[in-house]
Design an enzyme around this catalytic site. Structure first.
Site, PDB file in Angstrom:
ATOM      1  CG  HIS A 162       3.599 -96.705  35.427  1.00  0.00           C
ATOM      2  ND1 HIS A 162       4.038 -96.809  36.731  1.00  0.00           N
ATOM      3  CD2 HIS A 162       2.322 -97.167  35.416  1.00  0.00           C
ATOM      4  CE1 HIS A 162       3.050 -97.305  37.477  1.00  0.00           C
ATOM      5  NE2 HIS A 162       2.001 -97.525  36.705  1.00  0.00           N
ATOM      6  CD  GLU A 165       6.903 -94.596  36.063  1.00  0.00           C
ATOM      7  OE1 GLU A 165       7.363 -95.736  36.256  1.00  0.00           O
ATOM      8  OE2 GLU A 165       6.038 -94.071  36.777  1.00  0.00           O
ATOM      9  CG  HIS A 306       7.978 -98.652  37.913  1.00  0.00           C
ATOM     10  ND1 HIS A 306       6.688 -98.379  37.563  1.00  0.00           N
ATOM     11  CD2 HIS A 306       8.065-100.007  37.949  1.00  0.00           C
ATOM     12  CE1 HIS A 306       6.015 -99.509  37.392  1.00  0.00           C
ATOM     13  NE2 HIS A 306       6.821-100.523  37.619  1.00  0.00           N
ATOM     14  CD  GLU A 365       9.232 -96.054  41.574  1.00  0.00           C
ATOM     15  OE1 GLU A 365       9.410 -95.282  40.599  1.00  0.00           O
ATOM     16  OE2 GLU A 365       8.147 -96.604  41.817  1.00  0.00           O
TER      17      GLU A 365
HETATM   18 ZN   LIG Z   1       5.877 -96.449  37.659  1.00  0.00          ZN
END
Ligand SMILES: [Zn+2]
Length: 395
Positions: A162, A165, A306, A365
Site C-alpha cells: 500500500h 504505508e 503494512h 500491521e
Molecule cells: Zn496496508
C-alpha cells in the site's frame, strides 16, 4: 572490495586473512571455482572498503596493520607488487577497512529512487546478496526482489503493498542492512548468531511492491498521463496522503483470487485512492509479479508488512496450518503486537497465499496513528519489528 589472487591463495586463506566467513566469500564470487583459482584472478571481499594512506616516517606494514586492526597479509593483498621493506615516506598505499556500521539512511521520505540507490550500494558492498527484477510497475519501474542466504527454508517478506504505508520499506531495508553487516562481521543481533540463519534460510524480500504509488504519495503526481489520471482519481486534490493504490487506482492488496468477489461486491467499482479491487483479480503487473513469485519459490513462510495498528493477521477461512498459531504467538511475544486470526477483509496477498499454499502467511500491521505514519516513528517501529524479523527465520 576487490583483490587479486596470488600464488598459493585459496578462498579459505582469503577468508582467514580478512576474517570474513567462507560461505560469504564463495557466494560473493559465484562465477569463481574455488578449486581452480588462477593467479591474478579478481575476487570480491564483502564488507570492506579501500582507503588510501600516506606513508610517514617510521611506518611499517606491521605497524600500520596493528593500528588498523587488520592482518599484514591483507595489506599485502591490496598492495600487490609493493615491497614492505622498501616503503618511502610520502608513498600512497591502500588500506582495507572493514565496514562496521549500516550504510543506508532509513529515516527519510523513502521513495523508489532512494531504494534503488541503497540496493546498488548494498550489492556493491555485500555481493553475496542477490538481486533481480521480478516484474515492472504500471509506469515501468523495476520490481526488485533480493535474496540473502542459501538455506532450504524460504522466508519471504514484502513491504509497501500500500502506497501510503511506505515506511514499511525503510524498516525492512534497515534490517536487511543490519543483517548483511552482522553476517559479514560475524556479529550477533539481540544475542543471536546470524550465520546459522544464512545456512538454514533463504530470505526473499520485495521491499516495495508499489513503487509508483509510493512515489506518488511522497513526491506528488508525475508529469504526463499517469499523473493527470491519478489527480483525477484523487478528485483533483494534490494531497495524496490517503492514497493506498497503485498509480491507476487499483488496491494491490485487494487483487488476489481469495474471495475476491466478496470485496468486488462491496468495494468501489472504479479506480479510487484505496480499496478498488480491480475489474478482475490479478489485472495489475505488481500483483501479478507477486503471485508469480510465490508460485516460483513456494515460500515456507510469508510476511506482508503494512501499517498500522500493531496487530498481526494470521488466518484465512481455517486454511492456515496449525503451526501458524505457534509462530504468531512468538511474533506477539517479541513485539507486543496482538495476533488476530480472522478479519472481515479478503483478497489480500496473505489470504491468497494461505489458501493456495497452506503455509503460514501473515499481515503485520506496524505502528500506531494515522497513515502515512510519520518517519519520526521509525525507531520505535523498528525495535518492535526487529523481533518479528528474527523470529520469522528461527521459527
Ligand atoms: Zn496496508
Amino acid at each position: 572490495m576487490e583483490i587479486q589472487i596470488r600464488r598459493g591463495d585459496t578462498l579459505w586463506s582469503i577468508s582467514n586473512t580478512f576474517n570474513v566467513p567462507l560461505p560469504l566469500i564463495i557466494h560473493s564470487n559465484p562465477t569463481a571455482n574455488p578449486n581452480t583459482l588462477s593467479i591474478g584472478q579478481t575476487i570480491q571481499i564483502p564488507g570492506y572498503r579501500i582507503t588510501t594512506y600516506t606513508i610517514k616516517s617510521g611506518d611499517s606494514f606491521y605497524k600500520i596493520a596493528t593500528k588498523e586492526r587488520i592482518s599484514v597479509d591483507s595489506l599485502m593483498l591490496v598492495n600487490p607488487g609493493m615491497v614492505p621493506t622498501a616503503l618511502q615516506i610520502g608513498q600512497q598505499i591502500r588500506i582495507p577497512r572493514r565496514v562496521t556500521t549500516t550504510i543506508i539512511d532509513p529515516r527519510q521520505n523513502y521513495d523508489s529512487g532512494i531504494l534503488a540507490s541503497d540496493l546498488e550500494a548494498l550489492a556493491t558492498l555485500y555481493p553475496f546478496m542477490r538481486q533481480r527484477t521480478i516484474g515492472n510497475s504500471v509506469m515501468g519501474k523495476d520490481l526488485i526482489e533480493l535474496q540473502i542466504g542459501n538455506g532450504e527454508r524460504i522466508v519471504h517478506w514484502n513491504g509497501a503493498f500500500h502506497a501510503n504505508e511506505w515506511i514499511t520499506t525503510p524498516v525492512i531495508m534497515e534490517f536487511v542492512n543490519s543483517y548483511l553487516l552482522a553476517l559479514t562481521n560475524n556479529e550477533t543481533i539481540r544475542g543471536r548468531a546470524m550465520l546459522p540463519f544464512y545456512d538454514q534460510v533463504t530470505l526473499s524480500v520485495v521491499p516495495m511492491v508499489d513503487p509508483d504509488g509510493v512515489d506518488l504519495v511522497l513526491n506528488g503526481p508525475p508529469e504526463g498521463n499517469f499523473g493527470e489520471e491519478a489527480l483525477a482519481i484523487n478528485g483533483g486534490s494534490p494531497d495524496f496522503s490517503g492514497w493506498k493504490a497503485n498509480i491507476r487506482g487499483v488496491d494491490l492488496n485487494n487483487q488476489f483470487p481469495a474471495k475476491w468477489e466478496v470485496e468486488a461486491e462491496r468495494k468501489p467499482k472504479s479506480p479510487a485512492p484505496r480499496d478498488f479491487p480491480g475489474y478482475a483479480p490479478l489485472t495489475e503487473p505488481e500483483s501479478i509479479a507477486m503471485a508469480e513469485l510465490a508460485g516460483e519459490l513456494s515460500f515456507d513462510k510469508m510476511l506482508a508488512f503494512h501499517t498500522q495498528g500493531e496487530v498481526i493477521f494470521w488466518g484465512f477461512e481455517n486454511l492456515e496450518p496449525p503451526r501458524s498459531r505457534t509462530i504468531v504467538n512468538e511474533f506477539s511475544r517479541v513485539s507486543g503486537y496482538e495476533p488476530i486470526r480472522y478479519v472481515d477483509s479478503f483478497a489480500g496477498y496473505k489470504d491468497w497465499f494461505i489458501q493456495d499454499f497452506r503455509e503460514p502467511g501473515f499481515t503485520v500491521e506496524l505502528g500506531q496513528g494515522i497513515n502515512p505514519l510519520p518517519i519520526g516513528q521509525f525507531d520505535e517501529i523498528y525495535q518492535k519489528t526487529l523481533g518479528i524479523f528474527l523470529a520469522s527465520m528461527y521459527m
